[in-house]
Design a protein around this motif. Sequence first.
Motif, PDB file in Angstrom:
ATOM      1  N   ASP A  20      54.914 -13.498   8.500  1.00 41.16           N
ATOM      2  CA  ASP A  20      54.693 -14.917   8.222  1.00 41.16           C
ATOM      3  C   ASP A  20      55.935 -15.756   8.497  1.00 41.16           C
ATOM      4  N   LEU A  21      57.119 -15.185   8.253  1.00 42.93           N
ATOM      5  CA  LEU A  21      58.347 -15.907   8.585  1.00 42.93           C
ATOM      6  C   LEU A  21      58.447 -16.142  10.086  1.00 42.93           C
ATOM      7  N   VAL A  22      58.171 -15.104  10.866  1.00 44.58           N
ATOM      8  CA  VAL A  22      58.240 -15.233  12.323  1.00 44.58           C
ATOM      9  C   VAL A  22      57.201 -16.234  12.818  1.00 44.58           C
ATOM     10  N   GLU A  23      56.004 -16.155  12.262  1.00 43.05           N
ATOM     11  CA  GLU A  23      54.926 -17.045  12.697  1.00 43.05           C
ATOM     12  C   GLU A  23      55.264 -18.513  12.411  1.00 43.05           C
ATOM     13  N   SER A  24      55.735 -18.792  11.201  1.00 47.74           N
ATOM     14  CA  SER A  24      56.065 -20.172  10.847  1.00 47.74           C
ATOM     15  C   SER A  24      57.311 -20.659  11.575  1.00 47.74           C
ATOM     16  N   LEU A  25      58.261 -19.770  11.783  1.00 47.58           N
ATOM     17  CA  LEU A  25      59.466 -20.146  12.515  1.00 47.58           C
ATOM     18  C   LEU A  25      59.135 -20.493  13.965  1.00 47.58           C
ATOM     19  N   ASN A  26      58.318 -19.672  14.590  1.00 47.42           N
ATOM     20  CA  ASN A  26      57.950 -19.949  15.982  1.00 47.42           C
ATOM     21  C   ASN A  26      57.110 -21.222  16.109  1.00 47.42           C
ATOM     22  N   ASP A  75      60.694 -29.698   7.394  1.00 48.38           N
ATOM     23  CA  ASP A  75      59.410 -30.130   6.840  1.00 48.38           C
ATOM     24  C   ASP A  75      58.246 -29.439   7.550  1.00 48.38           C
ATOM     25  N   ARG A  76      58.369 -29.302   8.868  1.00 46.30           N
ATOM     26  CA  ARG A  76      57.317 -28.646   9.658  1.00 46.30           C
ATOM     27  C   ARG A  76      57.184 -27.179   9.250  1.00 46.30           C
ATOM     28  N   PHE A  77      58.318 -26.518   9.068  1.00 50.21           N
ATOM     29  CA  PHE A  77      58.304 -25.112   8.646  1.00 50.21           C
ATOM     30  C   PHE A  77      57.660 -24.967   7.267  1.00 50.21           C
ATOM     31  N   ILE A  78      58.124 -25.776   6.317  1.00 51.05           N
ATOM     32  CA  ILE A  78      57.620 -25.676   4.944  1.00 51.05           C
ATOM     33  C   ILE A  78      56.111 -25.917   4.898  1.00 51.05           C
ATOM     34  N   ALA A  79      55.636 -26.916   5.631  1.00 51.71           N
ATOM     35  CA  ALA A  79      54.204 -27.228   5.631  1.00 51.71           C
ATOM     36  C   ALA A  79      53.389 -26.065   6.194  1.00 51.71           C
ATOM     37  N   HIS A  80      53.831 -25.516   7.315  1.00 49.68           N
ATOM     38  CA  HIS A  80      53.095 -24.417   7.936  1.00 49.68           C
ATOM     39  C   HIS A  80      53.130 -23.169   7.058  1.00 49.68           C
ATOM     40  N   TYR A  81      54.307 -22.863   6.537  1.00 54.08           N
ATOM     41  CA  TYR A  81      54.466 -21.662   5.710  1.00 54.08           C
ATOM     42  C   TYR A  81      53.626 -21.769   4.439  1.00 54.08           C
ATOM     43  N   THR A  82      53.648 -22.944   3.811  1.00 55.80           N
ATOM     44  CA  THR A  82      52.897 -23.154   2.574  1.00 55.80           C
ATOM     45  C   THR A  82      51.388 -23.102   2.826  1.00 55.80           C
ATOM     46  N   ASP A  83      50.957 -23.756   3.891  1.00 53.41           N
ATOM     47  CA  ASP A  83      49.525 -23.827   4.189  1.00 53.41           C
ATOM     48  C   ASP A  83      48.924 -22.452   4.490  1.00 53.41           C
ATOM     49  N   ASN A  84      49.750 -21.521   4.931  1.00 57.57           N
ATOM     50  CA  ASN A  84      49.242 -20.212   5.331  1.00 57.57           C
ATOM     51  C   ASN A  84      49.528 -19.095   4.328  1.00 57.57           C
ATOM     52  N   MET A  85      50.059 -19.458   3.166  1.00 58.03           N
ATOM     53  CA  MET A  85      50.330 -18.441   2.141  1.00 58.03           C
ATOM     54  C   MET A  85      49.046 -17.821   1.612  1.00 58.03           C
ATOM     55  N   PRO A  86      49.046 -16.525   1.256  1.00 61.08           N
ATOM     56  CA  PRO A  86      50.161 -15.597   1.443  1.00 61.08           C
ATOM     57  C   PRO A  86      50.180 -14.955   2.827  1.00 61.08           C
ATOM     58  N   GLY A  87      49.205 -15.279   3.676  1.00 61.74           N
ATOM     59  CA  GLY A  87      49.201 -14.733   5.030  1.00 61.74           C
ATOM     60  C   GLY A  87      49.196 -13.214   5.032  1.00 61.74           C
ATOM     61  N   HIS A  88      50.115 -12.638   5.795  1.00 58.52           N
ATOM     62  CA  HIS A  88      50.215 -11.175   5.902  1.00 58.52           C
ATOM     63  C   HIS A  88      51.159 -10.590   4.849  1.00 58.52           C
ATOM     64  N   THR A  89      51.798 -11.449   4.063  1.00 59.51           N
ATOM     65  CA  THR A  89      52.809 -10.999   3.112  1.00 59.51           C
ATOM     66  C   THR A  89      52.197 -10.143   2.006  1.00 59.51           C
ATOM     67  N   ALA A  90      52.910  -9.071   1.656  1.00 62.98           N
ATOM     68  CA  ALA A  90      52.442  -8.169   0.596  1.00 62.98           C
ATOM     69  C   ALA A  90      53.645  -7.498  -0.068  1.00 62.98           C
ATOM     70  N   LEU A 123      54.607 -18.564  -3.291  1.00 53.27           N
ATOM     71  CA  LEU A 123      54.243 -17.278  -2.707  1.00 53.27           C
ATOM     72  C   LEU A 123      53.986 -16.233  -3.782  1.00 53.27           C
ATOM     73  N   ILE A 124      54.853 -16.176  -4.775  1.00 51.33           N
ATOM     74  CA  ILE A 124      54.685 -15.216  -5.874  1.00 51.33           C
ATOM     75  C   ILE A 124      53.399 -15.505  -6.634  1.00 51.33           C
ATOM     76  N   GLU A 125      53.089 -16.785  -6.830  1.00 51.33           N
ATOM     77  CA  GLU A 125      51.849 -17.172  -7.512  1.00 51.33           C
ATOM     78  C   GLU A 125      50.621 -16.759  -6.716  1.00 51.33           C
ATOM     79  N   LYS A 126      50.649 -16.996  -5.402  1.00 48.78           N
ATOM     80  CA  LYS A 126      49.512 -16.630  -4.547  1.00 48.78           C
ATOM     81  C   LYS A 126      49.245 -15.130  -4.583  1.00 48.78           C
TER      82      LYS A 126
END
Length: 235
Positions: A20-26, A75-90, A123-126
């Motif tokens: 998810d970090l790579v995806e939002s960063l890219n 702002d762009r990173f935060i919005a994308h990362y937040t909107d896609n939580m938790p994504g693939h993160t585990a 992220l922890i909440e999700k």
Amino acid sequence: MTPVLVVFDLDGTLLDTHADLVESLNYTIAAIDVAPVSYDDLTHLVGHGAKVMIERACSLRGHPLSQEQLPALLDRFIAHYTDNMPGHTAPYPGLVEAMDQLKSAGCKLAVCTNKLEGLARSLIEKLELTHYFDAITGGDTFTVRKPDAQHLLGTIERAGGDVRNSVMIGDSINDILVARNAGVPSIAVPFGYSDAPVETLGPNRVITHFKELTPALIDELIMDFTAATPTAAAG
């Protein structure tokens, strides 16, 4: 006696966030036509928060940023990362079981990350892990961040812990250094995002799987550390 406090780093320690970090960063750097980064680049980019990660990614791709460009990209990173939580993160394998054991043994748990506190909490909440932690602090919680000792010391205070009865667990040099600076023993995990083998960073212990993170290990580590450094930071 104050309960034992186990403090975790987040990215690369508690949670496998790399995809998810790579995806939002890219997604973020595509806005200024910067070529994407890969997972192999991640170890050189993470550890100092999203702003530094964006700066480093652009620099890595030969596109240094001006300070004027950063706010909109962040702002762009935060919005994308937040909107896609938790994504693939585990959580990493064995983490939840290890935290259950520690809690059952009366330990307190906390998170000390250079990730923005809001992102870390969301992220922890999700992932439905919030109830495990007595404190969650991020890179913008205080006026300093890891490896400054005050980030960890502030986290310990918020969690109701005692520096003499606390342990820091992380995957990077920032985690080992903040523990050392605060006078706290450290445990390193090798499955995160360090750009150097974690055993070379000088942790007090290395565990390769969270099944090794037992209350007995924590107690042993604190006893050994106290015996070796009887004047370890009392405040």
